[in-house]
Motif scaffolding. Structure first.
Motif, PDB file in Angstrom:
ATOM      1  N   LEU A  94       0.842  -1.196   0.000  1.00 45.64           N
ATOM      2  CA  LEU A  94       0.000   0.000   0.000  1.00 45.64           C
ATOM      3  C   LEU A  94       0.879   1.249   0.000  1.00 45.64           C
ATOM      4  O   LEU A  94       1.951   1.256   0.610  1.00 45.64           O
ATOM      5  N   PRO A  95       0.454   2.331  -0.669  1.00 43.11           N
ATOM      6  CA  PRO A  95       1.252   3.557  -0.690  1.00 43.11           C
ATOM      7  C   PRO A  95       1.331   4.195   0.698  1.00 43.11           C
ATOM      8  O   PRO A  95       0.498   3.923   1.569  1.00 43.11           O
ATOM      9  N   ASN A  96       2.326   5.058   0.900  1.00 42.65           N
ATOM     10  CA  ASN A  96       2.518   5.727   2.195  1.00 42.65           C
ATOM     11  C   ASN A  96       1.448   6.758   2.494  1.00 42.65           C
ATOM     12  O   ASN A  96       1.256   7.141   3.641  1.00 42.65           O
ATOM     13  N   SER A  97       0.764   7.258   1.480  1.00 47.74           N
ATOM     14  CA  SER A  97      -0.322   8.208   1.687  1.00 47.74           C
ATOM     15  C   SER A  97      -1.273   8.138   0.495  1.00 47.74           C
ATOM     16  O   SER A  97      -0.930   7.599  -0.554  1.00 47.74           O
ATOM     17  N   ALA A  98      -2.453   8.665   0.698  1.00 45.26           N
ATOM     18  CA  ALA A  98      -3.483   8.685  -0.334  1.00 45.26           C
ATOM     19  C   ALA A  98      -4.501   9.746   0.059  1.00 45.26           C
ATOM     20  O   ALA A  98      -4.522  10.190   1.212  1.00 45.26           O
TER      21      ALA A  98
END
Length: 81
Positions: free
Chosen positions: A49-53
Motif C-alpha cells: 500500500l502507498p505511504n499516503s493517499a
C-alpha cells in the motif's frame, strides 16, 4: 459519437452524463461530486500500500486468499475485514 479506437488528448468537459457500454480504460484521476457504479467495482491488488493517499481512499492489497480491502483514513490504512 466515438467508435473504434479513439485517442483524445487534452481536457473534455461534459455537462450531463456519459454512458459507456463495454469497457473503459482510464489512466489518471476520475473525479466528481457523485460517481455511481451500477455493477461491480474491481480493484487491482497492490503488493504494498502507498505511504499516503487522499482521505477516503480504498485499496486492495495481498494475494490469493490473503487479499484484503483497506481504507485510508487520512493518516493510515485500516483493513476492512
Amino acid at each position: 459519437l466515438l467508435s473504434g479506437s479513439t485517442v483524445i488528448e487534452n481536457d473534455i468537459k461534459v455537462t450531463g452524463s456519459i454512458d459507456i457500454t463495454g469497457s473503459g480504460n482510464f489512466t489518471g484521476d476520475i473525479t466528481g461530486s457523485s460517481i455511481q457504479l451500477s455493477n461491480i467495482l474491481t480493484l487491482e491488488p497492490l503488493s504494498t500500500l502507498p505511504n499516503s493517499a487522499p482521505s477516503g481512499s480504498i485499496a486492495a492489497s495481498g494475494s490469493g486468499v490473503n487479499l484484503k480491502p483497506y481504507f485510508w483514513n487520512g493518516s493510515s490504512w485500516t483493513s476492512l475485514t
